[in-house]
Structure formats: C-alpha cells, structure tokens
Write an enzyme that holds these catalytic residues in place. Sequence first.
Site, PDB file in Angstrom:
ATOM      1  N   GLU A  64       0.824  -1.206   0.000  1.00 43.85           N
ATOM      2  CA  GLU A  64       0.000   0.000   0.000  1.00 43.85           C
ATOM      3  C   GLU A  64       0.861   1.260   0.000  1.00 43.85           C
ATOM      4  O   GLU A  64       0.557   2.237  -0.692  1.00 43.85           O
ATOM      5  CB  GLU A  64      -0.916   0.020   1.240  1.00 43.85           C
ATOM      6  CG  GLU A  64      -1.801  -1.208   1.394  1.00 43.85           C
ATOM      7  CD  GLU A  64      -1.159  -2.259   2.284  1.00 43.85           C
ATOM      8  OE1 GLU A  64      -0.007  -2.676   2.007  1.00 43.85           O
ATOM      9  OE2 GLU A  64      -1.806  -2.690   3.248  1.00 43.85           O
ATOM     10  N   ALA A 166      11.732 -36.361  -7.387  1.00 41.05           N
ATOM     11  CA  ALA A 166      12.019 -36.628  -8.788  1.00 41.05           C
ATOM     12  C   ALA A 166      12.023 -38.143  -8.964  1.00 41.05           C
ATOM     13  O   ALA A 166      12.835 -38.851  -8.354  1.00 41.05           O
ATOM     14  CB  ALA A 166      13.376 -36.043  -9.185  1.00 41.05           C
ATOM     15  N   GLY A 309      15.433 -37.940   1.402  1.00 40.12           N
ATOM     16  CA  GLY A 309      15.227 -39.328   1.047  1.00 40.12           C
ATOM     17  C   GLY A 309      13.879 -39.855   1.479  1.00 40.12           C
ATOM     18  O   GLY A 309      13.076 -39.154   2.107  1.00 40.12           O
TER      19      GLY A 309
END
Length: 376
Positions: A64, A166, A309
Amino acid sequence: MNQPRKTLKNIPTDPANFMKEAIRLAENARGTCSPNPFVGAVIVKNGKIIAGGWTQKYGQDHAEIQALKKAGKSARDADLYVTLEPCAHYGKTPPCTDAIIKSGIKRVFIGIQDPNPLVNGKGRQKLLEAGIEVTSGIMQEEINRQLEYYLCRIQKGRPFILWKAALSLDGKYAAQDGSSRWITGESSRKMVHKLREEADVILTGIGTVLKDDPMLNVRLPKPIKQPLRAILDPYLEIPLNSQIVHFLPEYKTAIFCARGKENSPHAEALLSLGANLYPVTAKGRTLCLKEVLGILHQQGFYLVLLECGSQLASSFFSERLVDKSYIFYAPKILGGNKAILRELDLPDLNSAIHLKDITLKKTGEDWLVIGYPVYS
C-alpha cells in the site's frame, strides 16, 4: 515459484479485474519478503489505475505504501485495491492504515482479512472509523492460494512444507545401484532451483548428505536470495569435508541434532566453521519434526522445501506435515526396489493419502504433478 517481474498495465473497469491486477503485482514479491506476506496493491481513479505496488523486503515498504508513494497527491478521492487487509499496528514499519487515511483515499477494496492477531479486522475497522468505505472478500479463493505459505504460518504456527520428489514413471527415486543423477531433465532441474530460490529453507536429512553430498543452494544466474540450509543430523555424522560444511562461510546452515550431541568435539568443530546447531528432542535416530519446525517458525520462515530421502519424507507424511507436493516424473522405468515413501505405513486403500487440486505441467520431457495431500 518466483515469477518474472511484472509491470503495471491498464485493464477494464471492473472491481474483480482491479483486484486481479493487485494479485498479479504481488507476484513481484514472491520469495523476497518473509515473514511478511507478499501483497499487491493498486490505486484506481476515474476508472483507471494510476499506481501500483508490492511488498518490499522485510522491514521496508508494504504494498500500500509503495502504491501511495507513486500516486502522490493523486491518491486523494481514489480507490485502493489490496490483496490483504492493511495493517493497523507498528512493526518494522508504521501502520499502513495511517498512510491510507492521510492520503485521502475514499474507498478500500480488500481481498482477504489478515488472520494475524495483530491485524485480524483491526485494519478494516480503523479505516471505517476514519470514514473510508471498505469492501472485503474480493477474489478470496485466489488470494488464499497465493498466500498459502503465510496463512499456514499464522494459522498453524509452523512453516508451510512443500515436498519435492524426482521419480521414474514407476515411482523409483534411484536405479538398483543407487544412482539417481539425473532422473529428470534440465528443465525440471531448473524449476527446482526456482523453487529453492522462492523457499526460506531447504531441509534434508543426514542420509541424503552422506549419500549425495549435496550443496543445497540456488544455482541460477543472479538469484534473488539463498535459502537457509537445514540438516537433520541426530548423531552429528556430517563429515567435515562435505560440501555442506565446506560452504558454511557462504550459505547459512542450521544443523538439528539430538539433545546432548551439541557438546561433542564434532559439534565444536562445526560451530567454529560457522554452522548453527539446534539440539532437539529425539527418539533414537528420529528427531521431533514439530520441534524442528517450531524453531524455524520462531526465526520467521514460512516456506520449507523438503528435499530428502524416502525415510524422512515418510516421517513428514506420517505426521501430516506435508502441505503441498511437487512430483517430477521422468519418462523412464527403473524397476527394482528403490520406491519412494516405502517407510510410510498405509495398510490399505482406505488409508491412502489423496492429492486434491491437481495441476499437471510439462517440463521438457518430464511431467510435474502438483497437489495438496488430504489426510484421512
């Protein structure tokens, strides 16, 4: 993730569209201002945006204030659109409500109320008492999602946990010989570094350190910041010749150990090299995760990226601490027994953890599944 810097643009005259612009501008501050929320604001006069702003680094201007400074005297009798309720208290900066009132703003449109007990309706009330018209609840769902890290910090009293994995298409994190670099492609790895850049903390366990010897840093051209590296190491097994230790002078690092281990010669060596040690409650080789997160919360962090892990990830899921999942799938089948979350005890289908609000993205040859765990 951190988005490209966005500039102000003119949009059709409509309250929701003006709030969309404030949401868009807020992205400029993603990953840069914790523990403050990243907020966007626009000032509108005669149906046109005349100024906009977003939260600056912690201790500097809120959204703001940035917008009001840009608007100057033109802010008088204008409308202010802001994604989060303006603060009405003194913190690192003066109350935003005071500046709004002083500027002569006529109407304020608020996306969501700030659940922070220091604010929580007080900002809205102060504006109303000053004779400013206030409308709340514009695009709440979108803003709740945008500010999910901050809202978790305030409402749950702990950082938001984002788990990254992954995997191959058959759910394996490594081949049979343990090799895991690189399962996913370059595009996915770049996205992970953008996630790291956004995060306050990258957290892993000693098993990952001993196996992969990671650096846990952001390796992008001119990163906006480097997150804290947090290692859960109950018995202080981290080698002094590891990359984590080698780069202690460059990257802030917190090592959490079992109580009593902080007095060992190895601990003294780590401290002398620049590590920060935090003893916490432990049961054998398992540290109290909530105690760890409590310490990170006290330090003002609101986004923890969990890169670890299977065992540690399983522990976070078991304690229902994972708030969001980023699962990268490479177009490979690895076979074998290196399955992720194999330590997670879910005896039947009724116990399964569902993911809601799924987003599917293509990253090079890989696919990214983003979702929010729902615990039964």
